[in-house]
Design a protein around this motif. Structure first.
Motif, short mmCIF file in Angstrom:
data_model
loop_
_atom_site.label_atom_id
_atom_site.label_comp_id
_atom_site.label_asym_id
_atom_site.label_seq_id
_atom_site.Cartn_x
_atom_site.Cartn_y
_atom_site.Cartn_z
N LEU A 66 52.63 35.03 106.85
CA LEU A 66 53.25 35.50 106.06
C LEU A 66 55.11 35.60 106.85
O LEU A 66 55.40 34.94 105.85
N ASN A 67 55.37 35.51 107.99
CA ASN A 67 55.41 34.64 108.29
C ASN A 67 55.87 33.51 108.60
O ASN A 67 57.47 33.34 108.87
N ARG A 68 54.77 32.81 108.60
CA ARG A 68 55.10 30.83 108.31
C ARG A 68 55.69 31.28 107.68
O ARG A 68 56.75 30.08 107.23
N VAL A 69 55.23 31.44 106.47
CA VAL A 69 56.42 31.04 104.82
C VAL A 69 57.44 31.58 104.84
O VAL A 69 58.81 30.96 104.60
N LEU A 70 58.06 33.03 105.62
CA LEU A 70 59.34 33.68 105.57
C LEU A 70 60.29 32.17 106.15
O LEU A 70 61.09 32.03 105.83
#
Length: 215
Positions: free
Chosen positions: A148-152
């Motif tokens: 999720l952090n990567r997507v953000l």
């Protein structure tokens, strides 16, 4: 009051698509090959959501673990050939994706990427997404927030403008770790009591209910 968001991240199994029967059939194919009795579909469903390794380890006896790599390969081969035998979209998935068409839409699944994409393609919704992450797309699977952090980061979106939607506690834990809004769906494969215990910010019975809370 509705909240404005710029990014919606969706789980796949039990959230966008009812994949449980095909997964259970492949699990029981393996059990049959090992001369084991089949498991009830609902028991298999309860193990879905944390990746194929977890699913198989929970579905097989301890004495089969020494052959696990071989068994995993056999399972993946069988499942890859039967991804869409019974798998179908849940109600209102297409309409909900259309509602969020001006937002970034991303699939974040713990299923292997090479299995996730053909399902989305076969169900006719692959083109709806700006990115698709599988369980092997980041160093850690959900409930770790890494994917999720990567997507953000990739889309340069603040966590407060992001949302994750899923049917399992792993989705909610990952979302909380990433600082995004979290929404649990009660119609999926996950156990409702575990989902409720994870305390999502929102809990819905139909995907279309997202329209009541977000724009």
């Amino acid at each position: 009051m509705k909240k404005q968001i710029d990014l919606v991240m969706f789980d796949l199994d039990g959230t966008l698509a009812a994949t449980g029967r095909d997964l259970a059939n492949s699990v029981n194919y393996i059990r049959s090959a090992l001369r084991l009795d089949p498991l009830d579909d609902k028991l298999v469903y309860s193990h879905v959501g944390r990746g194929v390794e977890h699913l198989l380890r929970m579905s097989l006896p301890e004495n089969s673990q020494d052959r696990f790599k071989e068994i995993m390969e056999l399972f993946l081969k069988h499942y890859a050939e039967h991804l869409l035998d019974t798998t179908a979209l849940y109600p209102h998935v297409r309409e909900t994706l259309e509602y969020f068409e001006k937002k970034k839409r991303v699939v974040v699944s713990n299923k292997l990427h090479r299995l996730t994409v053909p399902i989305l393609r076969g169900l006719g919704i692959e083109a709806c997404f700006d990115a698709v992450l599988g369980g092997d797309s980041a160093a850690e699977k959900k409930p770790h927030p890494g994917a999720l952090n990567r997507v953000l980061a990739d889309f340069r979106i603040e966590p407060a403008r992001g949302l994750i939607v899923g049917d399992g506690d792993a989705d909610i834990e990952a979302g909380r770790g990433a600082g995004v809004h979290t929404c649990g769906v009660t119609y999926g494969l996950g156990r409702k009591e575990e989902l409720v215990a994870a305390r999502p910010d929102y809990l819905i019975d139909d995907l279309s209910e997202l329209e009541k809370y977000f724009y």
